[in-house]
Design an enzyme around this catalytic site. Sequence first.
Site, mmCIF file in Angstrom:
data_model
loop_
_atom_site.group_PDB
_atom_site.id
_atom_site.type_symbol
_atom_site.label_atom_id
_atom_site.label_comp_id
_atom_site.label_asym_id
_atom_site.label_seq_id
_atom_site.Cartn_x
_atom_site.Cartn_y
_atom_site.Cartn_z
ATOM 1 N N GLY A 131 -1.274 65.707 21.123
ATOM 2 C CA GLY A 131 -0.191 65.591 22.107
ATOM 3 C C GLY A 131 0.648 64.357 21.874
ATOM 4 O O GLY A 131 1.000 63.652 22.817
ATOM 5 N N ALA A 132 0.990 64.104 20.607
ATOM 6 C CA ALA A 132 1.674 62.848 20.270
ATOM 7 C C ALA A 132 3.189 62.997 20.251
ATOM 8 O O ALA A 132 3.889 62.070 19.865
ATOM 9 C CB ALA A 132 1.188 62.344 18.920
ATOM 10 N N ASN A 133 3.710 64.158 20.685
ATOM 11 C CA ASN A 133 5.160 64.312 20.642
ATOM 12 C C ASN A 133 5.858 63.725 21.869
ATOM 13 O O ASN A 133 7.070 63.605 21.905
ATOM 14 C CB ASN A 133 5.561 65.781 20.470
ATOM 15 C CG ASN A 133 5.006 66.659 21.561
ATOM 16 O OD1 ASN A 133 3.818 66.961 21.573
ATOM 17 N ND2 ASN A 133 5.846 67.053 22.501
ATOM 18 N N SER A 134 5.067 63.353 22.884
ATOM 19 C CA SER A 134 5.717 62.785 24.068
ATOM 20 C C SER A 134 4.807 61.772 24.744
ATOM 21 O O SER A 134 3.642 61.634 24.388
ATOM 22 C CB SER A 134 6.087 63.897 25.065
ATOM 23 O OG SER A 134 4.912 64.404 25.662
ATOM 24 N N GLY A 135 5.373 61.074 25.726
ATOM 25 C CA GLY A 135 4.601 60.208 26.613
ATOM 26 C C GLY A 135 3.734 59.177 25.909
ATOM 27 O O GLY A 135 4.137 58.552 24.930
ATOM 28 N N ILE A 136 2.540 59.009 26.439
ATOM 29 C CA ILE A 136 1.623 57.973 25.964
ATOM 30 C C ILE A 136 1.208 58.237 24.512
ATOM 31 O O ILE A 136 1.098 57.309 23.715
ATOM 32 C CB ILE A 136 0.391 57.928 26.896
ATOM 33 C CG1 ILE A 136 0.829 57.452 28.288
ATOM 34 C CG2 ILE A 136 -0.705 57.041 26.340
ATOM 35 C CD1 ILE A 136 -0.139 57.789 29.412
ATOM 36 N N GLY A 137 1.019 59.509 24.178
ATOM 37 C CA GLY A 137 0.621 59.865 22.809
ATOM 38 C C GLY A 137 1.671 59.442 21.802
ATOM 39 O O GLY A 137 1.360 58.898 20.738
ATOM 40 N N SER A 260 -8.684 59.586 32.918
ATOM 41 C CA SER A 260 -7.888 59.103 34.045
ATOM 42 C C SER A 260 -8.803 58.618 35.153
ATOM 43 O O SER A 260 -9.916 59.123 35.335
ATOM 44 C CB SER A 260 -7.006 60.235 34.569
ATOM 45 O OG SER A 260 -6.428 59.844 35.783
ATOM 46 N N TYR A 293 -7.661 69.312 37.118
ATOM 47 C CA TYR A 293 -7.299 68.168 36.262
ATOM 48 C C TYR A 293 -8.368 67.076 36.369
ATOM 49 O O TYR A 293 -8.855 66.554 35.367
ATOM 50 C CB TYR A 293 -5.928 67.630 36.696
ATOM 51 C CG TYR A 293 -5.489 66.394 35.942
ATOM 52 C CD1 TYR A 293 -4.963 66.473 34.658
ATOM 53 C CD2 TYR A 293 -5.603 65.123 36.524
ATOM 54 C CE1 TYR A 293 -4.560 65.334 33.973
ATOM 55 C CE2 TYR A 293 -5.206 63.976 35.839
ATOM 56 C CZ TYR A 293 -4.680 64.091 34.565
ATOM 57 O OH TYR A 293 -4.300 62.957 33.885
HETATM 58 N N1 LIG Z 1 1.040 59.544 32.890
HETATM 59 C C1 LIG Z 1 0.060 59.073 33.659
HETATM 60 O O1 LIG Z 1 0.309 58.474 34.694
HETATM 61 C C2 LIG Z 1 -1.374 59.250 33.273
HETATM 62 C C3 LIG Z 1 -2.361 58.715 34.108
HETATM 63 C C4 LIG Z 1 -3.684 58.859 33.761
HETATM 64 C C5 LIG Z 1 -4.017 59.528 32.611
HETATM 65 N N2 LIG Z 1 -3.060 60.063 31.821
HETATM 66 C C6 LIG Z 1 -3.479 60.768 30.617
HETATM 67 O O2 LIG Z 1 -2.696 60.344 29.522
HETATM 68 C C7 LIG Z 1 -2.640 61.383 28.542
HETATM 69 C C8 LIG Z 1 -1.213 61.564 28.056
HETATM 70 O O3 LIG Z 1 -0.429 62.012 29.141
HETATM 71 P P1 LIG Z 1 1.115 61.672 29.281
HETATM 72 O O4 LIG Z 1 1.278 61.009 30.583
HETATM 73 O O5 LIG Z 1 1.628 61.046 28.068
HETATM 74 O O6 LIG Z 1 1.707 63.158 29.448
HETATM 75 P P2 LIG Z 1 2.772 64.005 28.619
HETATM 76 O O7 LIG Z 1 3.980 63.197 28.328
HETATM 77 O O8 LIG Z 1 2.960 65.280 29.386
HETATM 78 O O9 LIG Z 1 2.028 64.302 27.263
HETATM 79 C C9 LIG Z 1 1.060 65.308 27.162
HETATM 80 C C10 LIG Z 1 1.033 65.813 25.743
HETATM 81 O O10 LIG Z 1 0.022 66.820 25.647
HETATM 82 C C11 LIG Z 1 0.564 67.902 24.924
HETATM 83 N N3 LIG Z 1 -0.083 69.192 25.198
HETATM 84 C C12 LIG Z 1 -0.065 69.891 26.346
HETATM 85 N N4 LIG Z 1 -0.704 71.055 26.148
HETATM 86 C C13 LIG Z 1 -1.141 71.083 24.876
HETATM 87 C C14 LIG Z 1 -1.850 72.016 24.076
HETATM 88 N N5 LIG Z 1 -2.196 73.208 24.562
HETATM 89 N N6 LIG Z 1 -2.135 71.705 22.809
HETATM 90 C C15 LIG Z 1 -1.734 70.510 22.275
HETATM 91 N N7 LIG Z 1 -1.044 69.601 22.969
HETATM 92 C C16 LIG Z 1 -0.743 69.890 24.254
HETATM 93 C C17 LIG Z 1 2.016 67.952 25.342
HETATM 94 O O11 LIG Z 1 2.770 68.705 24.402
HETATM 95 P P3 LIG Z 1 4.110 69.497 24.842
HETATM 96 O O12 LIG Z 1 5.186 68.473 24.912
HETATM 97 O O13 LIG Z 1 4.299 70.485 23.760
HETATM 98 O O14 LIG Z 1 3.834 70.128 26.166
HETATM 99 C C18 LIG Z 1 2.354 66.473 25.323
HETATM 100 O O15 LIG Z 1 2.681 66.064 24.023
HETATM 101 C C19 LIG Z 1 -3.260 62.605 29.194
HETATM 102 O O16 LIG Z 1 -4.575 62.756 28.747
HETATM 103 C C20 LIG Z 1 -3.263 62.268 30.672
HETATM 104 O O17 LIG Z 1 -4.308 62.912 31.361
HETATM 105 C C21 LIG Z 1 -1.731 59.936 32.130
#
Ligand SMILES: NC(=O)c1ccc[n+]([C@@H]2O[C@H](COP(=O)([O-])OP(=O)(O)OC[C@H]3O[C@@H](n4cnc5c(N)ncnc54)[C@H](OP(=O)(O)O)[C@@H]3O)[C@@H](O)[C@H]2O)c1
Length: 384
Positions: A131-137, A260, A293
């Site tokens: 999931g490295a195309n967006s957000g934290i990844g 989380s 979740y």
């Molecule tokens: N943001 C927060 O406040 C927060 C807080 C606590 C924990 N986290 C954790 O941090 C991590 C990253 O989250 P984020 O906030 O960066 O969210 P995000 O921007 O939505 O990133 C999630 C990534 O997961 C990918 N993904 C979703 N479904 C998938 C699948 N079936 N196969 C492969 N990749 C898939 C998405 O790809 P697409 O773009 O293609 O959908 C996207 O690249 C997660 O584990 C989340 O639980 C986040």
Amino acid sequence: MAALKYAGLEDTDSEEELPPGWEERTTKDGWVYYANHLEEKTQWEHPKSGKRKRVAGDLPYGWEQETDENGQVYFVDHINKRTTYLDPRLAFTVEDNPVKPTTRQKYDGNSTAMEILQGRDLSGKVVIITGANSGIGFETAKSLALHGACVILACRSVARGNDAVQRILGEWHKAKVEAMTLDLASLQSVQHFAEAFKSKNLPLHILICNAAVFGAPWSLTEDGLESTFQVNHLGHFYLVQLLEDVLRQSSPARVVVVSSESHRFTEIKDSSGKLDFSLLSPSKKEYWAMLAYNRSKLCNILFSNELNRRLSPHGVTSNSVHPGNMIYSSIHRNWWVYTLLFTLARPFTKSMTECRGIPSSGPAHDKQGEEMSGTKASCCTGQF
Ligand SMILES: NC(=O)c1ccc[n+]([C@@H]2O[C@H](COP(=O)([O-])OP(=O)(O)OC[C@H]3O[C@@H](n4cnc5c(N)ncnc54)[C@H](OP(=O)(O)O)[C@@H]3O)[C@@H](O)[C@H]2O)c1
């Protein structure tokens, strides 16, 4: 005083000032040494103070270290388009103190990825981030790539993966980044990904299980399991099993599972205290997105702990991490109410800029300072 000056022993305020004929230089790995051109000698100790030093931290952003045909290290400032043999970090040297520093917390919730990686050379390290195309990844992939690691962005959409690769190459055209397809909602896709990765004959030093869905409506994957559970936990569990041999062969290696704090607000046991497997992949009737979740994040932690117990004797550690609360990524996208909540919380929570610690810059420049156009994805090859 004048006599001292002419004798090359000027009594300056700073014992750090070099006597004439001496020059301060750095080795490739940041040690400071002193060259005397007249006597044609080099030494580690400062000619006046006798202290040994090393440069503190990383090169300033936009700078790059190169080696010329004679093996001498020089520095390129891509932003101001200049080249110098003087290490810009020489302004920030620290004493090489053999006394062990007292233990104190080095990082906290405000630390950025670039602060944590400061001074680290990750050349030769191979990293997979799901999931490295967006957000934290994405920010993690970029920060690691800017420190020399070869980073594979494991994404479910090739187009979004390649777009992310281009954005990283836009920051630094020499980054070793590559997108590969991985859909965690399909165990077959996980298998194909693992096979494709293994066919590259690369080691694997860091596997970051980051991808997740949050607040998604109930749906079943092609494997007949509830999607949140499979994407967030089971797909990663399977991926690690398939890559375990490569991790072991690449030791020291590590797995990082992005979990989380919300894992606390759930339960996976029934009323008698036994593990209730039916809670993990519930039917539509029993499904509540938030709970699903939280459970998947609890699974992340339990999995990581057990993985660490089993693999750490073999040089592979596993840790789970809470990245911060309500970081404005695209995680909220599944329901407008979540988007509203994340938007309201945004001024008070860590931003993506704070996560990475660097602003997005303009286009990358090559050695001569010319703008790079049409940057190509540089593949991680089996040279490590
Ligand atoms: N943001 C927060 O406040 C927060 C807080 C606590 C924990 N986290 C954790 O941090 C991590 C990253 O989250 P984020 O906030 O960066 O969210 P995000 O921007 O939505 O990133 C999630 C990534 O997961 C990918 N993904 C979703 N479904 C998938 C699948 N079936 N196969 C492969 N990749 C898939 C998405 O790809 P697409 O773009 O293609 O959908 C996207 O690249 C997660 O584990 C989340 O639980 C986040």
